[in-house]
Enzyme design. Sequence first.
Site, short mmCIF file in Angstrom:
data_model
loop_
_atom_site.label_atom_id
_atom_site.label_comp_id
_atom_site.label_asym_id
_atom_site.label_seq_id
_atom_site.Cartn_x
_atom_site.Cartn_y
_atom_site.Cartn_z
N ASP A 77 9.32 -6.32 0.50
CA ASP A 77 8.86 -7.68 0.85
C ASP A 77 7.63 -7.66 1.74
O ASP A 77 7.36 -6.67 2.44
CB ASP A 77 9.99 -8.43 1.57
CG ASP A 77 10.42 -7.72 2.84
OD1 ASP A 77 10.62 -6.49 2.78
OD2 ASP A 77 10.55 -8.36 3.90
N GLU A 78 6.91 -8.74 1.71
CA GLU A 78 5.84 -9.05 2.68
C GLU A 78 4.92 -7.87 2.97
O GLU A 78 4.56 -7.63 4.12
CB GLU A 78 6.45 -9.53 4.00
CG GLU A 78 7.29 -10.78 3.85
CD GLU A 78 8.02 -11.15 5.13
OE1 GLU A 78 8.11 -12.35 5.42
OE2 GLU A 78 8.54 -10.25 5.84
C1 TNX Z 1 11.35 -12.98 6.19
S1 TNX Z 1 13.28 -12.35 4.06
C2 TNX Z 1 11.55 -11.63 6.08
C3 TNX Z 1 12.03 -10.88 7.26
C4 TNX Z 1 12.16 -11.75 8.46
C5 TNX Z 1 12.75 -13.08 8.08
C6 TNX Z 1 13.04 -13.98 9.22
C7 TNX Z 1 12.36 -11.18 3.93
C8 TNX Z 1 12.50 -10.42 2.71
N1 TNX Z 1 11.49 -10.94 4.91
O1 TNX Z 1 11.18 -9.80 7.51
O2 TNX Z 1 12.99 -11.10 9.37
O3 TNX Z 1 11.86 -13.71 7.20
O4 TNX Z 1 13.75 -15.10 8.81
#
Ligand code: TNX
Length: 514
Positions: A326-327
């Site tokens: 993710d991200e």
């Molecule tokens: C998004 S959900 C993220 C996390 C954060 C979270 C906080 C996801 C795959 N990545 O790195 O902790 O939001 O709500």
Amino acid sequence: MNIRSYLILMTALIFMLSACSEKVSTDLTQTAFIPQPASVTATGEAFEINTSSVIYVEEGVQGLQTVADYLAEELKRMTGISLTPQAASTAPSKGIYLSVNPNSDLKTEGYELNIGKKLISVQGTDLAGAFYGIQTLLQALPVKAVAGEPLYVATGVVRDFPEYGYRGMMLDVARHFFSVEDVKRVIDLCAYYKINRLHLHLSDDQGWRIEIKSWPKLTEIGGSTQVGGGKGGFYTQEQYKEIVQYAMNRQIIIVPEIDMPGHTNAALASYPELNPDGKARELYTGIEVGFSTLATNMDITYKFVEDVIRELAAITPGPYFHIGGDESHVTKHDDYVYFINRIQPLVTKYGKKIVGWDEIANADLEEDVTVQFWSNVKNTSMGLEKGAKVLVSPGARTYMDMKYDSTTVLGLKWAGLIEVDHAYTWSPDTVVPGLQKEQILGIEAPLWSETLEKIEDIEFMVFPRLPGYAEIGWTANELRNWDEYKLRLAKHGKRFEDYNINFYRSPLVPWVNE
Ligand code: TNX
């Protein structure tokens, strides 16, 4: 008998019956079960459990003794009555009898709980089914036993099985570290509601939480802090195995996650050679996301990833390995795709199935991959087109780190506020257009821990939302409705108190206090 003495007798009888009925429930359909079972019928009598009751275990079923020991332990904790399970070669005529019948017409993880006046029979289609039959039985008991008094359970039959095979919770032990004891507590709470997967988010920018023997600095350096700068921590492989075993005894499979290629600052801070400039990154204790990446064009990256997967897969008996994904905002798109493509075979090489956040659908997915839908519908649809299954965790519904309302002190709110009704009033098959039920692996409710420092914080965010997610995963949509559910949930408040759970007393739930 004259009319006067008849009336007196009747009045006395009615009085006795009503005094009795306060203590003894004989209508099993009135029990507040969560998750709601597929079917419950009442037969109008009561089974008495007392110190001379016996738990019998069908002989020759591997693992059933552990399930029976769990029942004995929970009965002891709830009622003070201490019973020792015994093996039985045939079904007894009285007592509590646990058995497994793989040929039953109920599905996987299903059970039939038959409570008669003399015999309670818990028959699972498998071990998990027997375990869930026990959880249902425990919910049929009064919350608090009066010491020395016998206990009654209403008679009847529960036939039950789950809608989805994956009913999970995720715990982020990277942003803040939680001890083995804390994780065991979370496992216990999951088990009460028939949750069968616990996903552990073991690495992130702020911390590396699992010992990797071939890369010891990951925990030595990368595990040494957490959000806010506290001392962090990590699990040794022995401790991880202990968690896995504890979970397994409660029919819960641990799903380990190593988040890559982003969310890797803790690793990059531990080993200079993982960075293209050969310099270790600083440890990070803030809560920003998306600034770190593994170097996707360096061979050592893949040596590192393979070592981690190999060591962690070796101590993970469950079928899944979560690769995060993710991200990864600072990884170029093509590099990201190259990286995900290159690490997938490393997971399958060590015998595990791949799970990743929905972004991984941008890569060429191997067979039998699960995409965890958390925010991006387009990614998820792309994953489905590539043959993946979906694990549903929509942020706006299932993120237990979201605040309940604007006054909640803990938690975040980027995905919105999630009151208890909002957490409950949706179904997994409608979150992505065109999603077919067969394509859904199940549901998972994640708990990210940027703002959570101790077990009481975890409990407050998880309860009372988790029982609702458990029900969404277990119970058919047709049997679920908020107005009815909230009344059952209201009765579980006393159970939460009995378990010493620090829970949110949502004003939307008419909590039963007596
Ligand atoms: C998004 S959900 C993220 C996390 C954060 C979270 C906080 C996801 C795959 N990545 O790195 O902790 O939001 O709500």
